[in-house]
Enzyme design. Structure first.
Site, PDB file in Angstrom:
ATOM      1  N   ILE A  44       0.876  -1.171   0.000  1.00  0.00           N
ATOM      2  CA  ILE A  44       0.000   0.000   0.000  1.00  0.00           C
ATOM      3  C   ILE A  44       0.913   1.221   0.000  1.00  0.00           C
ATOM      4  O   ILE A  44       1.712   1.413   0.914  1.00  0.00           O
ATOM      5  CB  ILE A  44      -0.993  -0.019   1.193  1.00  0.00           C
ATOM      6  CG1 ILE A  44      -1.943   1.174   1.153  1.00  0.00           C
ATOM      7  CG2 ILE A  44      -0.282  -0.122   2.508  1.00  0.00           C
ATOM      8  CD1 ILE A  44      -3.103   1.074   2.136  1.00  0.00           C
ATOM      9  N   GLY A  46      -4.264   6.821   1.978  1.00  0.00           N
ATOM     10  CA  GLY A  46      -3.880   5.527   2.540  1.00  0.00           C
ATOM     11  C   GLY A  46      -5.007   4.910   3.347  1.00  0.00           C
ATOM     12  O   GLY A  46      -5.261   3.705   3.259  1.00  0.00           O
ATOM     13  N   ASN A  82       9.724   1.649   9.979  1.00  0.00           N
ATOM     14  CA  ASN A  82       8.753   2.563   9.375  1.00  0.00           C
ATOM     15  C   ASN A  82       7.737   2.973  10.447  1.00  0.00           C
ATOM     16  O   ASN A  82       6.606   2.505  10.478  1.00  0.00           O
ATOM     17  CB  ASN A  82       8.075   1.889   8.174  1.00  0.00           C
ATOM     18  CG  ASN A  82       7.269   2.866   7.346  1.00  0.00           C
ATOM     19  OD1 ASN A  82       6.940   3.966   7.784  1.00  0.00           O
ATOM     20  ND2 ASN A  82       6.931   2.448   6.136  1.00  0.00           N
ATOM     21  N   TYR A 104      -1.115   1.925  11.159  1.00  0.00           N
ATOM     22  CA  TYR A 104      -1.819   0.644  11.235  1.00  0.00           C
ATOM     23  C   TYR A 104      -2.352   0.375  12.645  1.00  0.00           C
ATOM     24  O   TYR A 104      -3.457  -0.131  12.802  1.00  0.00           O
ATOM     25  CB  TYR A 104      -0.926  -0.503  10.759  1.00  0.00           C
ATOM     26  CG  TYR A 104      -0.592  -0.397   9.288  1.00  0.00           C
ATOM     27  CD1 TYR A 104      -1.598  -0.271   8.332  1.00  0.00           C
ATOM     28  CD2 TYR A 104       0.718  -0.414   8.847  1.00  0.00           C
ATOM     29  CE1 TYR A 104      -1.307  -0.159   6.988  1.00  0.00           C
ATOM     30  CE2 TYR A 104       1.023  -0.306   7.501  1.00  0.00           C
ATOM     31  CZ  TYR A 104       0.011  -0.172   6.575  1.00  0.00           C
ATOM     32  OH  TYR A 104       0.301  -0.054   5.242  1.00  0.00           O
TER      33      TYR A 104
END
Length: 172
Positions: A97, A109, A136, A143
């Protein structure tokens, strides 16, 4: 929030997807990795043959995020044996993604991730999972904020650099 259109990428668009995939990969990771490792990975991952093979796999789907008819991101979804880790017939993997850096703050996103979750829900899957590089922090935070939890890790080879991807899942 900008409303995007999500359009399935077709085999005839392999070149466009290949160019965009390589562009965004370098945009996000080139400054954090050795150029030789980036090139070694790219020479295998970003080939027309590889892209056409992925687009031809019936258990993988690519989608473009479009804003005013311009590609601003993309997502790759894997089902069944196309999944890179679990290969669970009751799960969907978000393998990739990416959103172009020219479009921050537009929640592109999130819209792509929501699309993946809604796809999994429509197929009555139990969960969605993905892998994200341990360094990251921005993606990890995103997330987690979207309800994903850590559930494991695996190695990712970028050239000769062994890196760790953290696996995350969201139960549906």
């Amino acid at each position: 929030m900008s409303n995007i259109q999500i359009k399935k990428a077709e085999l005839s668009q392999a070149g466009i997807l290949l160019d965009y995939s390589k562009k965004t990969f370098y945009e996000f990771f080139a400054h954090l990795n050795e150029p030789a490792n980036m090139e070694a990975y790219s020479s295998v991952a970003f080939t027309m043959q590889n892209m056409q093979s992925q687009l031809s796999n019936p258990d993988s789907e690519f989608y473009f995020a479009m804003l005013n008819d311009v590609i601003v991101g993309y997502i790759k979804l894997n089902f069944n044996d196309a999944q890179t880790e679990y290969k669970d017939k009751n799960a969907l993997e978000v393998e990739r993604i990416y959103v172009s850096g020219e479009h921050p703050g537009k929640q592109i996103g999130k819209q792509l991730l929501d699309f993946a979750i809604n796809t999994a829900l429509s197929k009555q899957f139990a969960y969605v999972w993905l892998g994200v590089w341990e360094h990251n922090e921005k993606a990890l935070g995103f997330y987690k904020h979207q309800g994903f939890e850590l559930c494991g890790s695996h190695d990712f080879m970028l050239g000769d650099d062994k890196q760790t991807d953290l696996l995350m899942k969201k139960d549906l």
